[in-house]
Design an enzyme around this catalytic site. Structure first.
Site, short mmCIF file in Angstrom:
data_model
loop_
_atom_site.label_atom_id
_atom_site.label_comp_id
_atom_site.label_asym_id
_atom_site.label_seq_id
_atom_site.Cartn_x
_atom_site.Cartn_y
_atom_site.Cartn_z
N ASP A 1 -6.29 -4.24 -6.06
CA ASP A 1 -7.39 -3.44 -5.54
C ASP A 1 -6.95 -1.99 -5.45
O ASP A 1 -6.72 -1.45 -4.37
CB ASP A 1 -7.82 -3.97 -4.16
N ASP B 1 5.12 2.03 -3.34
CA ASP B 1 4.40 2.08 -4.60
C ASP B 1 4.37 0.69 -5.20
O ASP B 1 5.39 -0.02 -5.23
CB ASP B 1 5.09 3.07 -5.54
N ALA B 2 3.20 0.26 -5.70
CA ALA B 2 3.04 -1.12 -6.18
C ALA B 2 4.01 -1.43 -7.31
O ALA B 2 4.66 -2.50 -7.32
CB ALA B 2 1.60 -1.35 -6.63
N GLU C 1 0.85 -1.19 0.00
CA GLU C 1 0.00 0.00 0.00
C GLU C 1 0.88 1.23 0.00
O GLU C 1 1.85 1.32 0.78
CB GLU C 1 -0.92 0.00 1.22
#
Length: 528
Positions: A391, A369-370, A337
């Site tokens: 998500d 950061d993803a 997240e």
């Protein structure tokens, strides 16, 4: 100050002039840097507000930046007739700049909340601030030359010093806004504090430098106006919290129970009765009345017949993790997240809703950061994750658009087990039809076979998802036999969810990539 006045006014003589120049040159350049810092902060505040209130994006950002730069040039031209009275004009310009810039965030925020549209305030504010900032350098250059701080032959060095101070100030302002003003003061108080600095710098220049070329009446008048402007902004600084609270509440139909402005977004939680809602930058993320429809539909189809390890990208509210913890057999959950403020909120205000999922020792929360994390992932089980749940917020700006790109899904594929499944929240196939099917095509372009499906979530309407596996055979959405009792989803509902009516049926779309984030425009057109 006029040219005639400068020529006839008695001066203190060469030695005194030289001493004055040496003594106060640094002070003037510091004032230049301070004014430049304020100017860049005003522009960044407008950009931040544009993003928060209107969604921002490349077009809006480009228009603000281009409009600001054009206004700089216009201001430099428009100030030419006033250069003969450079001293008093400088005070007037800085006073107006401090007031306009200091009040800009308040005006934009209040207008948006009470009228519903504030684009015109944004345009006018950008034009005024840009024009006033553009007038500063010609005025200061004139003051330096006419005020006997530098001769005409020294114009090149004077201009170099001015530019250096101006650019240094811009750097300071550019760093102060995201790291100091915005996180600690917020937009309204941050802009007001900047206006106070702007007015204080003008007052220092007036008292220590311009008193040599201003009459006593002009100096007293100028200081009186500056003091009045300082009083207005100081008052705003004191009452800003009340204004912001009242204005923010007007944007939401339910009472606000939690608010935070993080480094990334504005986070609001509202509650009325048993309905709790989470908003990020004004966009609804969930309502407790029906979030189980969304959460169950996203999580359980991704678990296949026996997932043990799951990666969640996003999902900072903890709802996806809550459902995973209910599923027997899952022993490893890694959640990535970006915003630590959302994680903190999930562990406190939202803990009753997510059943304390993000404090469970089986959930490893990684604040990152993803896409950054996927490029150099840690905590990946041997062989990869059995399931990945994506998500993330809707890609309505380029920053989020990169997380819905071919490159992003290719990175996900690297951490997914060979027979693992990925479930992606893909937006509404009704409200944002092109964006939904663009996302499906983008996932396919990264080497996945995709099965799209959609369910009805009353708060959001028709909402879509994409279930994907690497290879050529699209997965058949199934609820694990070992799944706990669910409130909404069963196999009949899931089978029906894969059927799309002709008006929202499949569309052939080019994939969205980092170089061409097509999905961002799709989202905006769908909203419109």
């Amino acid at each position: 100050m006029s040219g005639a006045t400068a020529a006839t006014a008695p001066g203190p003589g060469p030695a005194a002039d030289a001493g004055f120049s040496t003594r106060w040159r640094a002070l003037l350049l510091a004032a230049v840097a301070a004014c430049a810092a304020c100017g860049i902060v005003y522009e960044l505040a407008l950009l931040t507000l544009s993003t928060s209130l209107h969604g921002g994006g490349i077009v809006a950002t480009s228009l603000i930046v281009a409009g600001y730069v054009a206004a700089l040039g216009a201001g430099a031209l428009l100030i030419k007739p006033f250069l003969a009275h450079a001293a008093i004009t400088f005070v007037a310009v800085e006073t107006l700049l401090g007031i306009v810039g200091g009040l800009s965030a308040t005006a934009l925020y209040v207008t948006f909340a009470f009228i519903g549209g504030s684009v015109w305030v944004l345009v006018v504010g950008t034009a005024l601030i840009g024009a006033l900032v553009g007038a500063e350098v010609p005025l200061l250059m004139t003051l330096l030359q006419r005020g006997r701080l530098a001769g005409a032959s020294d114009a090149g060095r004077v201009l170099a010093n001015l530019n250096a101070a101006d650019y240094l100030g811009a750097l300071i302002g550019g760093l102060a806004w995201p790291f100091l003003l915005l996180p600690h003061l917020g937009m309204i108080r941050g802009a007001a504090a900047t206006g106070i600095v702007n007015l204080a710098a003008a007052a220092v220049v007036s008292v220590f430098l311009l008193r040599r070329v201003l009459t006593r009446v002009q100096l007293v008048t100028a200081l009186g106006v500056l003091a009045s402007a300082l009083g207005v902004l100081t008052t705003l600084l004191i009452i800003a919290e009340g204004i912001e609270t009242t204005t923010r509440q007007r944007l939401y139909s339910d009472p606000i129970v939690a608010f935070e402005r993080s480094a990334y977004q504005e986070i609001v939680v509202t509650r009325r009765g048993d309905d709790t809602r989470l908003y990020l930058d004004g966009a609804l993320q969930f309502s407790t009345r029906d979030e189980f429809r969304y959460t169950e539909s996203l999580v359980y189809p991704a678990l296949g017949s026996g997932a043990r390890s799951v990666l969640i990208l996003g999902g900072g509210d903890g709802l996806a993790a809550r459902e995973l913890l209910r599923q027997p057999g899952i022993d490893t959950i890694v959640q990535v997240e970006l915003d630590p403020a959302v994680v903190d909120l999930a562990r406190t205000t939202l803990s009753d809703i997510n059943a304390g999922s993000l404090t469970d020792p089986r959930v490893k929360v990684i604040v990152d950061d993803a896409m950054t994390w996927l490029r150099q992932p840690d905590s990946v089980p041997e062989g990869g994750f059995d399931a990945v749940i994506v998500d993330l917020p809707d890609p309505d700006n380029p920053v989020l658009g990169r997380l819905y790109s071919t490159e992003f899904y290719a990175l996900v594929g690297r951490v997914l087990a060979g027979d693992g499944l990925m479930a992606v929240q893909a937006g509404s196939p009704y409200s944002t039809l092109n964006a939904f099917w663009r996302n499906v095509s983008t996932i396919e372009s990264a080497g996945f076979a995709v099965t799209p499906y959609h369910v009805h979530v009353p708060t959001f309407g028709d909402w879509g998802f994409a279930l994907a596996r690497r290879g050529e055979a699209p997965p058949t959405p199934r609820i694990p036999e070992s799944a706990p009792p669910l409130r909404f989803l069963d196999q009949r509902v899931l089978d029906a969810a894969t059927v799309f009516s002709p008006d929202i049926g499949p569309r052939a779309m080019e994939p969205s990539t980092l170089a061409n984030p097509r999905i961002v425009d799709d989202m905006r057109q769908g909203y419109n």
